[in-house]
Enzyme design. Structure first.
Site, PDB file in Angstrom:
ATOM      1  NE  ARG A 134      -3.721  -2.343   0.278  1.00  0.00           N
ATOM      2  CZ  ARG A 134      -3.340  -3.520  -0.196  1.00  0.00           C
ATOM      3  NH1 ARG A 134      -2.196  -3.637  -0.846  1.00  0.00           N
ATOM      4  NH2 ARG A 134      -4.104  -4.574  -0.048  1.00  0.00           N
TER       5      ARG A 134
ATOM      6  CB  SER B  20      -8.574  -1.123   4.937  1.00  0.00           C
ATOM      7  OG  SER B  20      -9.106  -2.333   4.469  1.00  0.00           O
TER       8      SER B  20
ATOM      9  CD  GLU C 141      -5.384   0.747   2.772  1.00  0.00           C
ATOM     10  OE1 GLU C 141      -5.152  -0.243   3.483  1.00  0.00           O
ATOM     11  OE2 GLU C 141      -6.136   0.709   1.777  1.00  0.00           O
TER      12      GLU C 141
HETATM   13  C1  FAD Z   1     -15.380   0.077   0.124  1.00  0.00           C
HETATM   14  C2  FAD Z   1     -13.918   0.291  -0.226  1.00  0.00           C
HETATM   15  C3  FAD Z   1     -13.102  -0.803  -0.436  1.00  0.00           C
HETATM   16  C4  FAD Z   1     -11.745  -0.638  -0.766  1.00  0.00           C
HETATM   17  N1  FAD Z   1     -10.981  -1.741  -0.974  1.00  0.00           N
HETATM   18  C5  FAD Z   1      -9.676  -1.607  -1.308  1.00  0.00           C
HETATM   19  C6  FAD Z   1      -8.859  -2.769  -1.548  1.00  0.00           C
HETATM   20  O1  FAD Z   1      -9.319  -3.903  -1.500  1.00  0.00           O
HETATM   21  N2  FAD Z   1      -7.554  -2.571  -1.858  1.00  0.00           N
HETATM   22  C7  FAD Z   1      -7.012  -1.324  -1.957  1.00  0.00           C
HETATM   23  O2  FAD Z   1      -5.810  -1.231  -2.252  1.00  0.00           O
HETATM   24  N3  FAD Z   1      -7.758  -0.218  -1.739  1.00  0.00           N
HETATM   25  C8  FAD Z   1      -9.067  -0.324  -1.421  1.00  0.00           C
HETATM   26  N4  FAD Z   1      -9.830   0.793  -1.195  1.00  0.00           N
HETATM   27  C9  FAD Z   1      -9.206   2.121  -1.249  1.00  0.00           C
HETATM   28  C10 FAD Z   1      -9.376   2.849  -2.622  1.00  0.00           C
HETATM   29  O3  FAD Z   1     -10.415   2.282  -3.358  1.00  0.00           O
HETATM   30  C11 FAD Z   1      -8.097   2.798  -3.446  1.00  0.00           C
HETATM   31  O4  FAD Z   1      -7.013   3.332  -2.736  1.00  0.00           O
HETATM   32  C12 FAD Z   1      -8.226   3.584  -4.780  1.00  0.00           C
HETATM   33  O5  FAD Z   1      -7.095   3.362  -5.584  1.00  0.00           O
HETATM   34  C13 FAD Z   1      -8.416   5.075  -4.571  1.00  0.00           C
HETATM   35  O6  FAD Z   1      -8.742   5.627  -5.810  1.00  0.00           O
HETATM   36  P1  FAD Z   1      -9.420   7.037  -5.960  1.00  0.00           P
HETATM   37  O7  FAD Z   1      -9.446   7.373  -7.425  1.00  0.00           O
HETATM   38  O8  FAD Z   1     -10.734   7.047  -5.282  1.00  0.00           O
HETATM   39  O9  FAD Z   1      -8.382   7.963  -5.217  1.00  0.00           O
HETATM   40  P2  FAD Z   1      -8.669   9.290  -4.341  1.00  0.00           P
HETATM   41  O10 FAD Z   1      -9.309   8.905  -3.069  1.00  0.00           O
HETATM   42  O11 FAD Z   1      -9.341  10.304  -5.176  1.00  0.00           O
HETATM   43  O12 FAD Z   1      -7.182   9.762  -4.059  1.00  0.00           O
HETATM   44  C14 FAD Z   1      -6.324   9.025  -3.228  1.00  0.00           C
HETATM   45  C15 FAD Z   1      -4.939   9.682  -3.257  1.00  0.00           C
HETATM   46  O13 FAD Z   1      -4.397   9.572  -4.562  1.00  0.00           O
HETATM   47  C16 FAD Z   1      -4.174  10.862  -5.137  1.00  0.00           C
HETATM   48  N5  FAD Z   1      -4.568  10.782  -6.549  1.00  0.00           N
HETATM   49  C17 FAD Z   1      -5.751  10.314  -7.042  1.00  0.00           C
HETATM   50  N6  FAD Z   1      -5.709  10.334  -8.388  1.00  0.00           N
HETATM   51  C18 FAD Z   1      -4.515  10.864  -8.738  1.00  0.00           C
HETATM   52  C19 FAD Z   1      -3.876  11.157  -9.997  1.00  0.00           C
HETATM   53  N7  FAD Z   1      -4.464  10.919 -11.161  1.00  0.00           N
HETATM   54  N8  FAD Z   1      -2.631  11.698  -9.964  1.00  0.00           N
HETATM   55  C20 FAD Z   1      -2.007  11.952  -8.788  1.00  0.00           C
HETATM   56  N9  FAD Z   1      -2.552  11.694  -7.585  1.00  0.00           N
HETATM   57  C21 FAD Z   1      -3.788  11.155  -7.566  1.00  0.00           C
HETATM   58  C22 FAD Z   1      -5.005  11.848  -4.332  1.00  0.00           C
HETATM   59  O14 FAD Z   1      -4.413  13.129  -4.350  1.00  0.00           O
HETATM   60  C23 FAD Z   1      -4.979  11.191  -2.949  1.00  0.00           C
HETATM   61  O15 FAD Z   1      -3.794  11.520  -2.270  1.00  0.00           O
HETATM   62  C24 FAD Z   1     -11.202   0.663  -0.872  1.00  0.00           C
HETATM   63  C25 FAD Z   1     -12.041   1.782  -0.679  1.00  0.00           C
HETATM   64  C26 FAD Z   1     -13.378   1.596  -0.368  1.00  0.00           C
HETATM   65  C27 FAD Z   1     -14.268   2.797  -0.187  1.00  0.00           C
END
Ligand code: FAD
Length: 336
Positions: free
Chosen positions: A162, A236, A332
């Site tokens: 992670r 998480s 996380e």
């Molecule tokens: C119900 C649920 C289940 C989940 N299960 C998992 C799992 O099984 N495994 C896992 O690893 N994660 C899990 N996650 C966490 C999450 O889904 C992941 O971390 C996902 O990759 C986040 O993507 P996002 O586009 O929503 O990022 P955001 O929440 O929008 O951003 C997260 C971070 O990344 C940065 N960021 C986003 N996009 C960019 C970009 N294009 N360029 C630069 N920086 C950027 C943001 O600035 C921020 O710091 C879960 C979340 C939820 C709600």
């Protein structure tokens, strides 16, 4: 060019926190991103994806730019692989389904993870025995200060559990524009992790396929994890802590039921959810901030909790786990 000021981010984060951005815009190309960076040059910039891994603890005093760059394109192929370049603004799960429909194997175990493709390298997303770095090839990212595009290979990204360079020395410095994946023409199935085999049996699957594995993962996740559409959460909240073999032996003597998995270099990964549960937090609720009744690792917003209330609850949990087990949990979720 429409300018959104004092903009509520509530619909843009799965914790449904009603924080405001001083300025907000969406961009769908590197050129558009550059225009906004020039226009808002006096403000700090936060790049937003699907908002599923963030907790806003206060209003954001700068500009929030939501990445909506689309496109899925085969770059090239060799005998074993297909190299697929994908826009950072593509929805992750829709991309997984697209790959399955094209028989491109490698990310089926990562089905139903919320968020967008651009955030997938940030924390090296992982689930059910597979991590993003198993299929990562390269990415293109825009340096926000230098205003130019850089290409990152696997070695450049410094992926860990992670973790990546984008959470450390390059934190908040780049906007990821696209990610290129190395996917397999002939699948290698990963079914030993979690309850996948059991679920495949329940589904009556005779011929194993990436489609069947994806469906099994979708079934398991849907039954276990709270849907943010129904109860706001960010998955998480804490990482599973990694401790030395010695520390684990010590803990096992005191807590024989402790849940642990082997990690690298003789270290051991402990189940943070189990430790949180042992501290009595599972199902706890204070106002609208809570610890989910079935998944202690997941903190939830039952309605109108503030980001600060969720954060304070996470701090209390962190301290109690430290007191009971002598282990420091790491968040996380990205705290903003
Ligand atoms: C119900 C649920 C289940 C989940 N299960 C998992 C799992 O099984 N495994 C896992 O690893 N994660 C899990 N996650 C966490 C999450 O889904 C992941 O971390 C996902 O990759 C986040 O993507 P996002 O586009 O929503 O990022 P955001 O929440 O929008 O951003 C997260 C971070 O990344 C940065 N960021 C986003 N996009 C960019 C970009 N294009 N360029 C630069 N920086 C950027 C943001 O600035 C921020 O710091 C879960 C979340 C939820 C709600």
């Amino acid at each position: 060019m429409q300018i959104h000021e004092n903009f509520s981010l509530r619909p843009y984060n799965t914790f449904a926190i009603d924080a405001k951005a001083r300025l907000f815009n969406k961009f769908s190309s590197a050129e558009e991103l550059e225009e906004y960076l020039m226009l808002y040059s006096q403000y700090p910039v936060f790049v937003l994806g699907g908002g599923s891994n963030i907790l806003f603890t206060k209003d954001y005093a700068g500009v929030v730019l939501k990445n909506e760059i689309k496109g899925i394109e085969v770059q090239h192929e060799d005998t074993e692989h297909v190299y697929v370049k994908t826009g950072a603004g593509e929805n992750w799960h829709q991309f997984v389904l697209h790959c399955i429909n094209h028989s491109w194997a490698g990310i089926e175990n990562l089905s139903l993870i919320p968020g967008n493709v651009g955030a997938s390298p940030i924390q090296n997303i992982g689930a059910y025995g597979v991590e993003l770095d198993n299929v990562f090839w390269s990415l293109e990212a825009f340096h926000l200060a230098e205003r130019r595009i850089h290409t990152f290979t696997m070695a450049d990204c410094e992926f860990g559990y992670r973790d990546s360079i984008f959470k450390n020395s390059y934190k908040d410095q780049f906007a990821i524009l696209s990610v290129t994946f190395q996917l397999r023409k002939k699948p290698i199935f990963h079914v030993s992790y979690g309850a996948i085999t059991e679920e495949l049996e329940k589904m009556g699957v005779k011929d194993l396929s990436i489609k069947a594995i994806s469906q099994a993962v979708i079934n398991i996740r849907s039954s276990k994890l709270p849907d943010p559409e129904k109860i706001a959460n960010s998955g998480s909240f804490f990482k599973n802590p990694i401790v030395s073999g010695g520390k684990y032996e010590e803990l096992k003597l005191k807590f024989p039921g402790i849940i642990a998995y082997p990690s690298v270099k003789g270290n051991v990964k402990l189940a943070a959810g189990w430790m949180i549960e042992q501290c009595g937090w599972k199902g706890y609720r204070k106002g609208d901030a809570g610890c989910h009744a079935k998944q202690a690792l997941v903190l939830v917003n039952y309605g109108n909790a503030t980001g600060k209330e969720i954060y304070d609850l996470s701090e209390e949990i962190l301290q109690s786990v430290n007191e009971k087990f002598g282990v420091t949990l790491e968040r996380e979720v990205n705290i903003i």
